[in-house]
Scaffold this motif. Structure first.
Motif, short mmCIF file in Angstrom:
data_model
loop_
_atom_site.label_atom_id
_atom_site.label_comp_id
_atom_site.label_asym_id
_atom_site.label_seq_id
_atom_site.Cartn_x
_atom_site.Cartn_y
_atom_site.Cartn_z
N GLN A 1 0.80 -1.15 -0.19
CA GLN A 1 0.07 0.05 -0.07
C GLN A 1 0.69 1.35 -0.03
O GLN A 1 0.28 2.41 -0.31
N TRP B 1 -2.10 -2.34 9.08
CA TRP B 1 -3.16 -2.03 7.98
C TRP B 1 -4.40 -3.05 8.06
O TRP B 1 -4.16 -4.34 8.49
N ASP B 2 -5.48 -2.67 7.46
CA ASP B 2 -6.80 -3.36 7.50
C ASP B 2 -6.62 -4.12 6.11
O ASP B 2 -7.45 -3.80 5.37
N ILE B 3 -5.78 -5.34 5.96
CA ILE B 3 -5.67 -6.13 4.87
C ILE B 3 -5.52 -7.56 5.48
O ILE B 3 -5.27 -7.63 6.58
N LYS C 1 -0.28 -9.29 4.71
CA LYS C 1 0.99 -8.74 5.40
C LYS C 1 1.99 -10.05 5.33
O LYS C 1 2.89 -9.60 5.56
N GLU D 1 4.29 -0.23 10.62
CA GLU D 1 3.15 0.18 10.03
C GLU D 1 2.04 -0.55 9.20
O GLU D 1 1.05 -0.65 9.58
N TYR D 2 2.49 -1.37 8.57
CA TYR D 2 1.74 -2.22 7.75
C TYR D 2 1.37 -3.25 8.38
O TYR D 2 0.20 -4.21 8.17
#
Length: 171
Positions: free
Chosen positions: A57, A120-122, A127, A116-117
């Motif tokens: 992202q 993330w909303d993934i 990830k 940071e990742y």
């Protein structure tokens, strides 16, 4: 004459890493700094490959801290890597003093991105995909930091021993 780079496995690994990472830095990472109109199609394809494969992202919505990291690539990392290509081949004694802060910077910036990742909303699989991309940079920078710390410590120790022996001769 310096020993062959092929007999210095760690230096060879760093040389290969820099030889691959330096062009990729200009082809992919720095695209966020280029005017969109001058980015050729093959470079856009590389970027979209990373986005589609690793779900990165950072290349879709570039946050300000990531842009600062890209500027560190332009202003510091790329020049260090370029210098290191020759320095590694000739076994420059300056390598530890140059690559130690470089390795620290890479470790900090990579760890920051990974932290940071993680928020993330993934999906978890995305990830994991990102970790396969960023993880090796984190591992190599940690290894390089330890390696350069040991090398620098050895240089300082040799210098201290030589200085002590010199002062003993004067007495």
């Amino acid at each position: 004459m310096a020993t062959s780079i092929f007999s210095r496995k760690r230096d060879l690994a760093y040389l290969v890493h820099f030889s691959i990472s330096l062009p990729l830095m200009f082809l992919v990472d720095m695209q966020a700094l280029y005017p969109v109109s001058v980015v050729p199609g093959f470079m856009k394809a590389l970027k979209f490959y990373l986005i589609n494969t690793h779900h990165d992202q950072f290349f879709i919505h570039t946050p300000p801290f990531f842009r600062a990291f890209i500027w560190s690539e332009v202003l510091y990392q790329a020049p260090v890597m370029l210098w290191s290509l020759g320095a590694l081949r000739r076994a420059s004694p300056k390598l530890p003093i140059v690559l130690l802060p470089y390795a620290a910077l890479i470790f900090i910036t990579t760890a920051t991105c990974m932290f940071e990742y993680s928020f993330w909303d993934i999906p978890l699989q995305h990830k994991i995909d990102l970790t396969t991309l960023y993880g090796p940079y984190l591992a190599l920078s940690a290894f390089m930091f330890v390696d350069m710390s040991i090398r620098l410590n050895n240089i300082v120790n040799k210098s201290s021993i030589a200085a002590n022996e010199g002062s003993k001769k004067l007495q």
